[in-house]
Scaffold this active site. Structure first.
Site, PDB file in Angstrom:
ATOM      1  N   ASP A  62       0.930  -0.666   0.272  1.00 52.64           N
ATOM      2  CA  ASP A  62      -0.298  -0.343  -0.079  1.00 52.64           C
ATOM      3  C   ASP A  62       1.234   1.620   0.376  1.00 52.64           C
ATOM      4  OD1 ASP A  62      -2.196   1.807   0.479  1.00 52.64           O
ATOM      5  OD2 ASP A  62      -3.218  -0.124   1.818  1.00 52.64           O
ATOM      6  N   HIS A 115       1.959   1.846  -3.444  1.00 50.34           N
ATOM      7  CA  HIS A 115       1.200   2.613  -3.980  1.00 50.34           C
ATOM      8  C   HIS A 115       2.055   3.433  -4.353  1.00 50.34           C
ATOM      9  CE1 HIS A 115      -3.059   0.301  -2.737  1.00 50.34           C
ATOM     10  NE2 HIS A 115      -1.675  -0.910  -4.261  1.00 50.34           N
TER      11      HIS A 115
END
Ligand SMILES: *[C@@H]1O[C@H](CO)[C@@H](O)[C@H](O)[C@H]1NC(C)=O
Ligand SMILES: *[C@@H]1O[C@H](CO)[C@@H](O)[C@H](O)[C@H]1NC(C)=O
Ligand SMILES: *[C@@H]1O[C@H](CO)[C@@H](O)[C@H](O)[C@H]1NC(C)=O
Ligand SMILES: *[C@@H]1O[C@H](CO)[C@@H](O)[C@H](O)[C@H]1NC(C)=O
Ligand SMILES: *[C@@H]1O[C@H](CO)[C@@H](O)[C@H](O)[C@H]1NC(C)=O
Length: 387
Positions: free
Chosen positions: A215, A237
């Site tokens: 993430d 991410h």
């Protein structure tokens, strides 16, 4: 073990008393403590110097709550501390909490600190959104020139470093959740919502760190004065601000000399659709290397983006309909080099900007060399370089 801790405490207190005998005034003896097992850790409050000596295991359903360290305490962690798999802890729990003024939280260079969160025992591809309860790894609530250095986390169950701090430097941290990448038979990843640094607060420096997760590498929420220098982000991410909702004002952020590799985004700023009462301003991303920005799995994630600024977030995902009155202004992106990769899971944008009309201003982009160029920029004028 408890007795040993008391003995260590008394003998060091005695030693301190003895060594101050010749002085005319005596101050309260600052104690130095060595902890070699979990039960000893609860007596941390009186210690000004602490050696946490692994290996040992923190038992299931237990955490280390050191949110109230003595001011100026120096904590050195040596060796591996393993957190046994718990079934009752949830995402509102932290496996280890560190808090206090002028704290040092360091790794022993001769036997480096590893905090093993046992992530694989929790990973079910659902992260903080469902499935089994998953504790967060390390809560950092430090102030007044605190320094945290050299700590390595292996396999965080979910979000890793939750920073709500001021005047704090984090140097040479490692988060290795690479084992969480392995695709399950259904195609979703093991680790999910494994954010590395979730940052709120004032004057926070994060540098020389290395992250492999699933993430955000950095996610800034409510903060002013964040420096993120010389960090490497792999698998996740990207380096993010947001998502920003009411009250999440962010200003004065400087991201410099960072590499983002095999990740869904490079740089990202996202605000919640329909939101008001916050502003994002004074943001610099400088000298950023992007290697293979791509979508790794056939998930609900949006397409991959080298530079992503969007105002359409809702319930954690984008809607493609920007709205609200949160402004994003004074954003500099300079010297981006690297590649985005389209694949069967989705196209990869070099630059994607989706603003609510009138809410984005003063974007200064220069030397943007992200290839192949594939961009879509909406409601930003003048059109930044790279669009
Ligand atoms: C950047 O960080 C890496 C650790 O990831 C370190 O080895 C290197 O020395 C750092 N570079 C500078 C200029 O501090
Ligand atoms: C950034 O990298 C440049 C070139 O390698 C170096 O001169 C500078 O000291 C670095 N700055 C930071 C804050 O890492
Ligand atoms: C946050 O930004 C909003 C919008 O600019 C502003 O009204 C509000 O006063 C700011 N809050 C703080 C705490 O700075
Ligand atoms: C833009 O942001 C930078 C970095 O935070 C800051 O130094 C500069 O003063 C800001 N400029 C304006 C016009 O606010
Ligand atoms: C660019 O993005 C906007 C907003 O998502 C969309 O409406 C538009 O169709 C896109 N343009 C292209 C050429 O893909």
């Amino acid at each position: 073990m408890k007795i040993l801790a008391v003995f260590t405490f008394l003998s060091s207190a005695l030693a301190a008393t003895t060594s101050t005998k010749t002085k005319t005034t005596t101050t309260a003896a600052a104690s130095s403590c060595t902890f070699t097992s979990y039960p000893q850790l609860s007596s941390y409050k009186s210690c000004s110097s602490i050696l946490v000596k692994g290996p040992f295991t923190v038992p299931a359903e237990s955490v280390i709550d050191w949110s109230n360290l003595r001011a100026g305490a120096v904590v050195t962690v040596s060796g591996t501390i393993t957190f046994a798999h718990s079934t009752s802890l949830t995402k509102s729990d932290y496996l280890w909490s560190i808090g206090g003024a002028g704290i040092q939280f360091l790794s022993d260079p001769t036997n480096p600190a590893i905090l093993d969160g046992n992530g694989a025992a929790y990973w079910d591809g659902l992260g903080g959104n469902g499935g089994v309860g998953k504790p967060k790894m390390l809560s950092i609530k430090t102030t007044s020139n605190s320094l945290l250095k050299g700590i390595k986390v292996l396999n965080s169950p979910v979000h890793c470093f939750i920073v709500k701090a001021s005047d704090t430097t984090i140097d040479s941290f490692i988060m290795d959740n690479s084992a969480g990448d392995k695709p399950m038979s259904s195609g979703i990843t093991y680790g999910h919502n494994t954010d590395a640094f979730d940052v709120s607060g004032t004057n926070i420096n994060i540098k020389n760190s290395w992250v492999h997760n699933q993430d955000d590498c950095l996610a800034i929420k409510t903060a002013t004065g964040v420096n993120f220098f010389n960090n490497t982000c792999i698998g996740g991410h990207g380096i993010s601000i947001g998502s920003i909702g009411s009250g999440d004002n962010v200003s004065n952020v400087h991201v410099k000399n960072c590499t983002v590799q095999d990740s869904l985004n490079g740089m990202r700023i996202k605000t919640d659709a329909g939101s008001s009462g916050a502003a994002v301003s004074g943001i610099i991303y400088e000298n950023i290397i992007l290697k293979n920005i791509y979508k790794a799995t056939n998930s609900d994630d949006p397409p991959a983006m080298g530079i992503c600024i969007r105002q359409d977030y809702k319930n954690g995902g984008p809607t493609n309909v920007p709205s609200g009155t949160i402004t994003i202004s004074n954003v500099t992106a300079t010297n981006f080099q690297g590649t985005v990769t389209s694949n069967s899971f989705g196209n990869a944008y070099s630059t994607f900007i989706l603003c609510t009309p009138g809410m984005c201003s003063d974007f200064q982009f220069s030397n943007i060399n992200i290839t192949p160029k594939f961009s879509n920029c909406t409601n930003i004028s003048p059109t930044p370089i790279g669009c």
